[in-house]
Scaffold this motif. Structure first.
Motif, PDB file in Angstrom:
ATOM      1  N   HIS A 135       0.820  -1.218   0.000  1.00 48.86           N
ATOM      2  CA  HIS A 135       0.000   0.000   0.000  1.00 48.86           C
ATOM      3  C   HIS A 135       0.850   1.263   0.000  1.00 48.86           C
ATOM      4  O   HIS A 135       0.657   2.156   0.836  1.00 48.86           O
ATOM      5  CB  HIS A 135      -0.960  -0.002   1.194  1.00 48.86           C
ATOM      6  CG  HIS A 135      -2.249   0.682   0.873  1.00 48.86           C
ATOM      7  ND1 HIS A 135      -2.706   1.766   1.577  1.00 48.86           N
ATOM      8  CD2 HIS A 135      -3.176   0.432  -0.076  1.00 48.86           C
ATOM      9  CE1 HIS A 135      -3.854   2.169   1.073  1.00 48.86           C
ATOM     10  NE2 HIS A 135      -4.164   1.385   0.064  1.00 48.86           N
ATOM     11  N   ARG A 177     -10.270  -1.508  -1.338  1.00 44.30           N
ATOM     12  CA  ARG A 177     -10.133  -2.800  -0.660  1.00 44.30           C
ATOM     13  C   ARG A 177     -11.340  -3.072   0.232  1.00 44.30           C
ATOM     14  O   ARG A 177     -11.786  -4.212   0.384  1.00 44.30           O
ATOM     15  CB  ARG A 177      -8.844  -2.805   0.161  1.00 44.30           C
ATOM     16  CG  ARG A 177      -7.583  -2.560  -0.649  1.00 44.30           C
ATOM     17  CD  ARG A 177      -6.411  -2.277   0.259  1.00 44.30           C
ATOM     18  NE  ARG A 177      -6.652  -1.098   1.079  1.00 44.30           N
ATOM     19  CZ  ARG A 177      -5.796  -0.669   2.019  1.00 44.30           C
ATOM     20  NH1 ARG A 177      -4.694  -1.347   2.275  1.00 44.30           N
ATOM     21  NH2 ARG A 177      -6.054   0.413   2.718  1.00 44.30           N
ATOM     22  N   HIS A 212      -8.756   7.577   6.493  1.00 45.19           N
ATOM     23  CA  HIS A 212      -7.485   7.134   5.914  1.00 45.19           C
ATOM     24  C   HIS A 212      -6.667   8.359   5.539  1.00 45.19           C
ATOM     25  O   HIS A 212      -7.211   9.390   5.138  1.00 45.19           O
ATOM     26  CB  HIS A 212      -7.742   6.300   4.644  1.00 45.19           C
ATOM     27  CG  HIS A 212      -6.575   5.464   4.235  1.00 45.19           C
ATOM     28  ND1 HIS A 212      -5.543   5.955   3.483  1.00 45.19           N
ATOM     29  CD2 HIS A 212      -6.264   4.180   4.505  1.00 45.19           C
ATOM     30  CE1 HIS A 212      -4.651   5.000   3.282  1.00 45.19           C
ATOM     31  NE2 HIS A 212      -5.058   3.914   3.890  1.00 45.19           N
TER      32      HIS A 212
HETATM   33  C1  SDX Z   1      -4.381   1.304   7.652  1.00 42.74           C
HETATM   34  O1  SDX Z   1      -1.448   4.466   5.281  1.00 42.74           O
HETATM   35  C2  SDX Z   1      -1.932   3.323   4.843  1.00 42.74           C
HETATM   36  O2  SDX Z   1      -1.944   3.027   3.676  1.00 42.74           O
HETATM   37  C3  SDX Z   1      -2.450   2.415   5.949  1.00 42.74           C
HETATM   38  C4  SDX Z   1      -3.209   1.171   5.470  1.00 42.74           C
HETATM   39  C5  SDX Z   1      -2.294   0.205   4.761  1.00 42.74           C
HETATM   40  O3  SDX Z   1      -2.808  -0.619   3.993  1.00 42.74           O
HETATM   41  O4  SDX Z   1      -1.072   0.211   5.066  1.00 42.74           O
HETATM   42  O5  SDX Z   1      -4.261   1.543   4.590  1.00 42.74           O
HETATM   43  C6  SDX Z   1      -3.802   0.402   6.641  1.00 42.74           C
HETATM   44  O6  SDX Z   1      -3.682   1.671   8.567  1.00 42.74           O
HETATM   45  C7  SDX Z   1      -5.790   1.833   7.469  1.00 42.74           C
HETATM   46  C8  SDX Z   1      -6.179   2.846   8.592  1.00 42.74           C
HETATM   47  C9  SDX Z   1      -6.588   2.039   9.827  1.00 42.74           C
HETATM   48  N1  SDX Z   1      -6.780   2.949  10.981  1.00 42.74           N
HETATM   49  C10 SDX Z   1      -8.009   3.150  11.503  1.00 42.74           C
HETATM   50  O7  SDX Z   1      -9.064   2.713  11.016  1.00 42.74           O
HETATM   51  C11 SDX Z   1      -7.991   3.983  12.786  1.00 42.74           C
HETATM   52  C12 SDX Z   1      -9.091   5.065  12.723  1.00 42.74           C
HETATM   53  N2  SDX Z   1      -8.658   6.050  11.695  1.00 42.74           N
HETATM   54  C13 SDX Z   1      -8.004   7.245  12.162  1.00 42.74           C
HETATM   55  O8  SDX Z   1      -7.127   7.059  13.254  1.00 42.74           O
HETATM   56  C14 SDX Z   1      -7.420   8.073  11.004  1.00 42.74           C
HETATM   57  O9  SDX Z   1      -8.406   8.184  10.067  1.00 42.74           O
HETATM   58  C15 SDX Z   1      -6.145   7.618  10.320  1.00 42.74           C
HETATM   59  C16 SDX Z   1      -5.034   7.413  11.280  1.00 42.74           C
HETATM   60  C17 SDX Z   1      -6.375   6.357   9.544  1.00 42.74           C
HETATM   61  C18 SDX Z   1      -5.763   8.711   9.332  1.00 42.74           C
HETATM   62  O10 SDX Z   1      -5.380   9.777  10.082  1.00 42.74           O
HETATM   63  P1  SDX Z   1      -4.976  11.174   9.393  1.00 42.74           P
HETATM   64  O11 SDX Z   1      -4.874  11.147   7.948  1.00 42.74           O
HETATM   65  O12 SDX Z   1      -3.799  11.638  10.136  1.00 42.74           O
HETATM   66  O13 SDX Z   1      -6.249  11.978   9.617  1.00 42.74           O
HETATM   67  P2  SDX Z   1      -6.392  13.064  10.708  1.00 42.74           P
HETATM   68  O14 SDX Z   1      -6.023  12.479  12.014  1.00 42.74           O
HETATM   69  O15 SDX Z   1      -5.674  14.280  10.247  1.00 42.74           O
HETATM   70  O16 SDX Z   1      -7.978  13.304  10.660  1.00 42.74           O
HETATM   71  C19 SDX Z   1      -8.526  14.304   9.849  1.00 42.74           C
HETATM   72  C20 SDX Z   1      -9.782  14.715  10.616  1.00 42.74           C
HETATM   73  C21 SDX Z   1      -9.508  15.016  12.099  1.00 42.74           C
HETATM   74  O17 SDX Z   1     -10.452  15.964  12.511  1.00 42.74           O
HETATM   75  P3  SDX Z   1      -9.961  17.553  12.535  1.00 42.74           P
HETATM   76  O18 SDX Z   1      -8.717  17.614  13.401  1.00 42.74           O
HETATM   77  O19 SDX Z   1      -9.728  17.943  11.101  1.00 42.74           O
HETATM   78  O20 SDX Z   1     -11.137  18.265  13.178  1.00 42.74           O
HETATM   79  O21 SDX Z   1     -10.728  13.629  10.608  1.00 42.74           O
HETATM   80  C22 SDX Z   1     -10.936  13.183  11.941  1.00 42.74           C
HETATM   81  C23 SDX Z   1      -9.807  13.725  12.798  1.00 42.74           C
HETATM   82  O22 SDX Z   1     -10.259  13.913  14.119  1.00 42.74           O
HETATM   83  N3  SDX Z   1     -10.908  11.726  11.881  1.00 42.74           N
HETATM   84  C24 SDX Z   1     -11.785  10.923  12.502  1.00 42.74           C
HETATM   85  C25 SDX Z   1     -11.411   9.622  12.147  1.00 42.74           C
HETATM   86  N4  SDX Z   1     -10.320   9.652  11.347  1.00 42.74           N
HETATM   87  C26 SDX Z   1     -10.019  10.969  11.197  1.00 42.74           C
HETATM   88  N5  SDX Z   1     -12.832  11.187  13.309  1.00 42.74           N
HETATM   89  C27 SDX Z   1     -13.515  10.132  13.786  1.00 42.74           C
HETATM   90  N6  SDX Z   1     -13.223   8.842  13.475  1.00 42.74           N
HETATM   91  C28 SDX Z   1     -12.181   8.552  12.674  1.00 42.74           C
HETATM   92  N7  SDX Z   1     -11.886   7.303  12.393  1.00 42.74           N
END
Ligand code: SDX
Length: 431
Positions: A232, A317, A308
């Motif tokens: 990825h 996916r 993401h």
């Molecule tokens: C994988 O990078 C890859 O390719 C990873 C992956 C791979 O195949 O290797 O795809 C696998 O890791 C998928 C992601 C799995 N993680 C989760 O499902 C955990 C929940 N998701 C979040 O922790 C978050 O969305 C991330 C870590 C995945 C992404 O984080 P970013 O890009 O740093 O996003 P961000 O923290 O800057 O969020 C942007 C905004 C924020 O709000 P504001 O500060 O703008 O007000 O969106 C919000 C965040 O608070 N937000 C969420 C959220 N994810 C982001 N709010 C609620 N629930 C969520 N899941």
């Protein structure tokens, strides 16, 4: 390296620098800032690397806005439907789909390297029985450096190839043994008459007391889950492997570092965290409470399996995984699974909520994978080990690509220092 046909002009104080711009096959243009510090005396600042290309690569491409994922140019949806994991491994490693002969030879090579050095069994027995399987995998894969000395010289292409095959072939055995050890059952050795996914299922679920027949539907679903997790781009764990490798560390140490990074709940640990969250929600009537918490800036809770860094559209996916979840649970006769119902209702309510729409938060690969894995009989603690097993080929392919990059340097980012300026030491009697 692509040729630069245009440039960006940056003026910093009395200095103006011309920065070459590279145009990729797909994706945004890239500004080459390698000479920025020497020419302008400044750093760029990009915590989390949201606007930074760390390398050039030809392996995987993601278009987050369009929800596109390709491996060597082939779309993930087509690979999941028409290919299988070991063929995708060949594609990622060598750049092209194999001929029938190449595929047969590759599958034979992997099949015949699935056993572990027998002395590694003692290594497993050093862990507490309640150790998390990811803790075991990090330890055992790192320890492979101690058991497979003859494939640790990264300057020898043959040793790199041997290490690559050993890692791809032995990860299912290691993951299955980590599982068996934590449930107090005897290790099940791999069989050469089984395909990759069937072998893994048998090593996890067979017991000496009775024969185990692999369900072809489950092994197909398992193989598809491996394919969907294979690589990825420059995600956190792949970047960890690349950074570890840039110091010249051996392949087993680099992959152990990738496993450690993947374990985090923001990354590969999300599949375990997501299923635990769905179980905590329990019933559809509690979904609004959890969506409210996810939206509350003062609550650190986030919807696991949602959002993401790159995908600001549906994770392709997740689309395939959702179809597979429906198929597998129906075939297993558990399609009325309450957790699946909660997941579908949660997805529906979240996607209808302006907060998630505005922030472009969609279900990612981890949202449905845990539901399938649980239906197949895996405990949540095995979800991330399965992700690590599948991602090993991606880590290895990126590792090999970096070692063949003539521009390879040790990765060494700088910082924006906000600490104290130089100050004299104060003797303890004067403090
Ligand atoms: C994988 O990078 C890859 O390719 C990873 C992956 C791979 O195949 O290797 O795809 C696998 O890791 C998928 C992601 C799995 N993680 C989760 O499902 C955990 C929940 N998701 C979040 O922790 C978050 O969305 C991330 C870590 C995945 C992404 O984080 P970013 O890009 O740093 O996003 P961000 O923290 O800057 O969020 C942007 C905004 C924020 O709000 P504001 O500060 O703008 O007000 O969106 C919000 C965040 O608070 N937000 C969420 C959220 N994810 C982001 N709010 C609620 N629930 C969520 N899941």
């Amino acid at each position: 390296m692509a040729e630069s046909t245009k440039s960006a002009t940056l003026t910093v104080g009395d200095k103006t620098v011309e920065l070459p711009i590279f145009t990729p096959t797909s994706g945004p243009d890239v500004i080459d800032i390698r000479k920025l510090y020497s020419q302008a005396g400044v750093f760029t600042y990009d915590p989390g690397f949201t606007s930074t290309a760390s390398c050039d690569s030809t392996i995987t491409f993601i278009d987050g806005d369009e929800g596109i994922l390709t491996h060597r140019g082939y779309a993930i949806g087509e690979l999941a439907e028409k290919s299988h994991y070991l063929e995708v491994c060949f594609l990622l490693l060598y750049g092209e789909l194999p001929s029938p002969k190449q595929l047969e030879e590759f599958e034979d090579l992997v099949t015949n390297h699935t056993m572990l050095h027998e002395q590694m069994m003692n290594f497993f027995r050093g862990f507490r029985r309640d150790a998390h399987p990811m803790a075991v995998m990090v330890g055992v894969v790192g320890a492979m450096s101690a058991f497979y000395h003859d494939s640790t010289d990264i300057n020898d292409p043959h040793q790199r190839d041997v290490a690559s095959i050993r890692l791809i072939a032995k990860m299912p055995t290691i993951a299955a043994m980590a599982y068996k050890y934590t449930i107090g059952q005897p290790f099940v050795y791999p069989r050469n008459d089984l395909d990759y996914a069937s072998n893994f299922l048998r090593m996890c679920f067979a017991v000496p007391a009775e024969d185990y027949v692999v369900d072809p539907i489950l092994s197909r679903a398992m193989d598809r889950i491996f394919t969907l997790h294979a690589d990825h781009e420059q995600n956190a764990s792949t970047s960890t492997v690349r950074l570890a490798s840039s110091s010249g560390a051996n392949p087993f140490a680099c992959i152990a570092a990738g496993i450690a990074c993947l374990w985090g709940p923001a990354h590969g640990g999300a599949n375990q965290a997501c299923l635990e969250m769905l179980k905590e929600i329990g019933t559809p009537d509690r979904i609004p409470e959890f969506i409210a918490r996810a939206k509350d800036k003062n609550d650190p809770f986030r919807l696991m399996g949602f959002g993401h860094r790159v995908y600001k559209n549906r994770d392709p996916r997740a689309t395939v995984m959702k179809q597979s979840a429906d198929e597998v649970l129906e075939l297993l006769g558990v399609d009325n699974n309450p957790i699946l119902q909660v997941a579908k209702e949660l997805e529906k309510q979240a996607l209808a909520d302006p907060y998630f729409a505005e922030k472009k938060l969609f279900p990612n690969v981890d949202f449905y994978s845990g539901i399938i894995l649980e239906a197949m009989g895996f405990p949540t603690s095995m979800f991330t080990p399965i992700f690590a097993l599948a991602r090993t080929v991606g880590w290895i392919s990126q590792w090999e690509e970096q070692l063949n990059d003539p521009q390879l340097k040790i990765g060494r980012p700088r910082q924006l220092y906000q600490g104290e300026d130089v100050r004299p030491y104060v003797d303890i009697e004067n403090r």
